[in-house]
Design a protein around this motif. Structure first.
Motif, PDB file in Angstrom:
ATOM      1  N   PHE A   5      -1.008   8.821   4.714  1.00 15.35           N
ATOM      2  CA  PHE A   5      -1.697   8.690   3.513  1.00 15.35           C
ATOM      3  C   PHE A   5      -0.256   8.663   2.410  1.00 15.35           C
ATOM      4  O   PHE A   5       0.774   9.759   2.829  1.00 15.35           O
ATOM      5  CB  PHE A   5      -1.932   9.726   2.984  1.00 15.35           C
ATOM      6  CG  PHE A   5      -2.966   9.601   3.318  1.00 15.35           C
ATOM      7  CD1 PHE A   5      -4.746   8.875   3.481  1.00 15.35           C
ATOM      8  CD2 PHE A   5      -3.567  10.981   5.782  1.00 15.35           C
ATOM      9  CE1 PHE A   5      -6.250   9.338   3.997  1.00 15.35           C
ATOM     10  CE2 PHE A   5      -5.179  10.719   5.393  1.00 15.35           C
ATOM     11  CZ  PHE A   5      -5.788  10.056   5.538  1.00 15.35           C
ATOM     12  N   CYS A   6       0.089   7.332   2.056  1.00 16.45           N
ATOM     13  CA  CYS A   6       1.379   7.330   1.438  1.00 16.45           C
ATOM     14  C   CYS A   6       1.698   8.047   0.185  1.00 16.45           C
ATOM     15  O   CYS A   6       1.736   6.805  -1.276  1.00 16.45           O
ATOM     16  CB  CYS A   6       1.723   5.594   1.094  1.00 16.45           C
ATOM     17  SG  CYS A   6       1.648   5.148   2.911  1.00 16.45           S
ATOM     18  N   ASN A   7       1.362   9.402   0.070  1.00 18.12           N
ATOM     19  CA  ASN A   7       1.790  10.185  -1.623  1.00 18.12           C
ATOM     20  C   ASN A   7       1.838  11.027  -0.759  1.00 18.12           C
ATOM     21  O   ASN A   7       1.087  12.017  -0.184  1.00 18.12           O
ATOM     22  CB  ASN A   7       0.524   9.655  -2.452  1.00 18.12           C
ATOM     23  CG  ASN A   7      -1.224  10.232  -2.158  1.00 18.12           C
ATOM     24  OD1 ASN A   7      -1.371  11.126  -1.209  1.00 18.12           O
ATOM     25  ND2 ASN A   7      -1.792   9.338  -1.218  1.00 18.12           N
TER      26      ASN A   7
ATOM     27  N   ALA B 104       0.821  -0.970  -0.314  1.00 16.56           N
ATOM     28  CA  ALA B 104      -0.451  -0.107  -0.227  1.00 16.56           C
ATOM     29  C   ALA B 104       0.784   1.879   0.301  1.00 16.56           C
ATOM     30  O   ALA B 104       1.051   2.650  -1.131  1.00 16.56           O
ATOM     31  CB  ALA B 104      -0.681  -0.249   1.138  1.00 16.56           C
ATOM     32  N   ALA B 105       1.825   1.106   0.713  1.00 13.74           N
ATOM     33  CA  ALA B 105       2.502   2.712   1.440  1.00 13.74           C
ATOM     34  C   ALA B 105       2.975   2.623  -0.479  1.00 13.74           C
ATOM     35  O   ALA B 105       3.501   3.696  -1.393  1.00 13.74           O
ATOM     36  CB  ALA B 105       3.618   2.362   1.601  1.00 13.74           C
ATOM     37  N   ALA B 106       4.008   1.798  -0.914  1.00 15.68           N
ATOM     38  CA  ALA B 106       5.011   1.691  -2.197  1.00 15.68           C
ATOM     39  C   ALA B 106       3.652   2.118  -3.945  1.00 15.68           C
ATOM     40  O   ALA B 106       4.321   3.280  -3.960  1.00 15.68           O
ATOM     41  CB  ALA B 106       5.331   0.374  -2.956  1.00 15.68           C
ATOM     42  N   THR B 107       2.721   2.055  -3.061  1.00 13.60           N
ATOM     43  CA  THR B 107       1.945   2.292  -4.173  1.00 13.60           C
ATOM     44  C   THR B 107       0.845   3.112  -4.334  1.00 13.60           C
ATOM     45  O   THR B 107      -0.209   4.225  -4.871  1.00 13.60           O
ATOM     46  CB  THR B 107       0.821   1.228  -4.579  1.00 13.60           C
ATOM     47  OG1 THR B 107      -0.323   1.355  -3.590  1.00 13.60           O
ATOM     48  CG2 THR B 107       1.110  -0.518  -5.448  1.00 13.60           C
ATOM     49  N   GLY B 108       1.422   4.484  -2.933  1.00 12.03           N
ATOM     50  CA  GLY B 108       0.346   5.453  -2.883  1.00 12.03           C
ATOM     51  C   GLY B 108      -1.184   5.054  -1.859  1.00 12.03           C
ATOM     52  O   GLY B 108      -1.415   6.296  -2.197  1.00 12.03           O
TER      53      GLY B 108
END
Length: 60
Positions: free
Chosen positions: A50-52, A6-10
């Motif tokens: 929120f990984c973006n 999830a973090a790697a894909t935003g």
């Protein structure tokens, strides 16, 4: 946490605050958020990351 899919894909990642405190510490966690340009919110002992770099808006 930041190596999850999830973090790697935003995407969005949720973790318990006590786990963040235990494994990395809140100050280090905040530093890493800033370094990556991510946002996080906390509610009821849960941290939602929120990984973006998109803005976070409230509906209230």
């Amino acid at each position: 946490m930041f190596s999850s899919r999830a973090a790697a894909t935003g995407g969005v990642v949720r973790r318990k605050r006590r786990d963040v405190e235990r494994y990395v510490g809140i100050d280090e966690f905040k530093d890493e958020l800033r370094r990556r340009g991510f946002h996080a919110i906390e509610n009821a002992g849960q941290i939602v990351i929120f990984c973006n770099q998109e803005p976070v808006r409230s509906f209230l």
